[in-house]
Design a protein around this motif. Structure first.
Motif, mmCIF file in Angstrom:
data_model
loop_
_atom_site.group_PDB
_atom_site.id
_atom_site.type_symbol
_atom_site.label_atom_id
_atom_site.label_comp_id
_atom_site.label_asym_id
_atom_site.label_seq_id
_atom_site.Cartn_x
_atom_site.Cartn_y
_atom_site.Cartn_z
ATOM 1 N N CYS A 40 0.820 -1.211 0.000
ATOM 2 C CA CYS A 40 0.000 0.000 0.000
ATOM 3 C C CYS A 40 0.856 1.265 0.000
ATOM 4 O O CYS A 40 0.364 2.348 -0.300
ATOM 5 N N ILE A 45 -0.080 3.869 -7.018
ATOM 6 C CA ILE A 45 -0.624 2.592 -7.498
ATOM 7 C C ILE A 45 -1.694 2.938 -8.537
ATOM 8 O O ILE A 45 -2.446 3.892 -8.366
ATOM 9 N N CYS A 80 -1.709 5.966 -1.120
ATOM 10 C CA CYS A 80 -3.156 5.849 -0.966
ATOM 11 C C CYS A 80 -3.625 6.569 0.299
ATOM 12 O O CYS A 80 -3.114 6.328 1.393
ATOM 13 N N VAL A 82 -6.193 6.106 1.984
ATOM 14 C CA VAL A 82 -6.867 5.215 2.924
ATOM 15 C C VAL A 82 -5.871 4.489 3.817
ATOM 16 O O VAL A 82 -6.205 4.014 4.895
ATOM 17 N N PHE A 83 -4.584 4.461 3.350
ATOM 18 C CA PHE A 83 -3.577 3.721 4.102
ATOM 19 C C PHE A 83 -3.286 4.389 5.441
ATOM 20 O O PHE A 83 -3.165 5.608 5.524
ATOM 21 N N ARG A 101 -11.746 -1.726 0.119
ATOM 22 C CA ARG A 101 -10.509 -1.576 -0.667
ATOM 23 C C ARG A 101 -10.790 -1.890 -2.140
ATOM 24 O O ARG A 101 -11.758 -2.562 -2.457
ATOM 25 N N CYS A 105 -6.145 -3.878 -4.876
ATOM 26 C CA CYS A 105 -5.742 -4.269 -3.532
ATOM 27 C C CYS A 105 -6.070 -5.740 -3.266
ATOM 28 O O CYS A 105 -5.384 -6.409 -2.502
HETATM 29 S S1 SF4 Z 1 -7.340 0.992 -0.379
HETATM 30 FE FE1 SF4 Z 1 -6.454 -0.009 1.403
HETATM 31 S S2 SF4 Z 1 -5.518 -1.911 0.628
HETATM 32 FE FE2 SF4 Z 1 -5.845 -0.519 -1.118
HETATM 33 S S3 SF4 Z 1 -3.894 0.589 -1.370
HETATM 34 FE FE3 SF4 Z 1 -5.266 1.824 -0.085
HETATM 35 S S4 SF4 Z 1 -4.698 1.252 1.999
HETATM 36 FE FE4 SF4 Z 1 -3.909 -0.352 0.643
#
Ligand code: SF4
Length: 200
Positions: A40, A45, A80, A82-83, A101, A105
């Motif tokens: 992550c 990404i 990311c 969300v990480f 996710r 992912c």
């Molecule tokens: S959404 Fe969650 S699993 Fe996907 S890259 Fe972001 S932090 Fe990682």
């Protein structure tokens, strides 16, 4: 197709993939290292807006859409949003919204893609390769025996059948999440707001 129906269709694809990746993990012993999160932390990404529509929709109905949009706009790291890093020093952490996710992912580590010669290759991380060599080899053997293992192409094609445009715009992950948010907010800018979803 309405946003809600698209979200549910994407979640059905994720649920099917979950069965396949769990089966692969169970039959090979391959699994992510607890609290790892290394994959992550890779900047930018690539992802599609459609795979983050369920996340964007959940933020929208929780009233967090504007706040997250501001965070995404001011986030320049490329990692990311969300990480949630635990220890930046040893690059560990976890997903802040694991249930929502994206497809990338869920596929990374447990799916195949084709190399330049067209051969199927397992796309996984060096940690699994080095710390779980038997499990990794078991997965490679399954590919050599032509056994069914999830593939990137196959799952992104499933998303394309839901919404071709949103599934085929690959972009850095935070941009994909932002586009998904824009799609949801635009949809409800002139429609009745959705009811809160029952907790699953
Ligand atoms: S959404 Fe969650 S699993 Fe996907 S890259 Fe972001 S932090 Fe990682």
């Amino acid at each position: 197709m309405s946003i809600i129906r698209k979200v549910k269709a994407v979640e059905r694809v994720f649920a099917h993939l979950e069965i396949e990746t769990k089966a692969l993990s169970a039959s090979t012993g391959m699994r992510c290292l607890t609290g790892c999160g290394r994959c992550c932390m890779k900047p930018d990404i690539e992802a599609s807006p459609l795979e983050f529509l369920p996340l964007a929709f959940s933020w929208f109905i929780e009233g967090k859409a504007e706040e997250k949009l501001n965070e995404l706009t001011s986030n320049s790291s490329g990692i990311c949003l969300v990480f949630q890093p635990v220890h930046l020093s040893d690059r560990s952490g976890s997903c802040g919204d694991y249930a929502y996710r994206g497809l990338i992912c869920r596929l990374f580590g447990y799916a195949t893609s084709r190399d330049k010669n067209g051969a199927r290759k397992l796309v996984t991380c060096n940690l699994i390769k080095t710390e779980q060599p038997e499990a990794y080899q078991a997965a490679v053997d399954k590919i050599s025996n032509n056994e069914k293992i999830p593939s990137f192409i196959n799952y992104y094609q499933k998303l394309s059948q839901i919404d071709f445009r949103l599934a085929n715009q690959m972009m850095p992950i935070n941009a994909a999440i932002r586009e998904a948010l824009h799609e949801v907010m635009k949809h409800y800018s002139y429609r009745r707001l959705p009811r809160k979803r029952k907790a699953s």
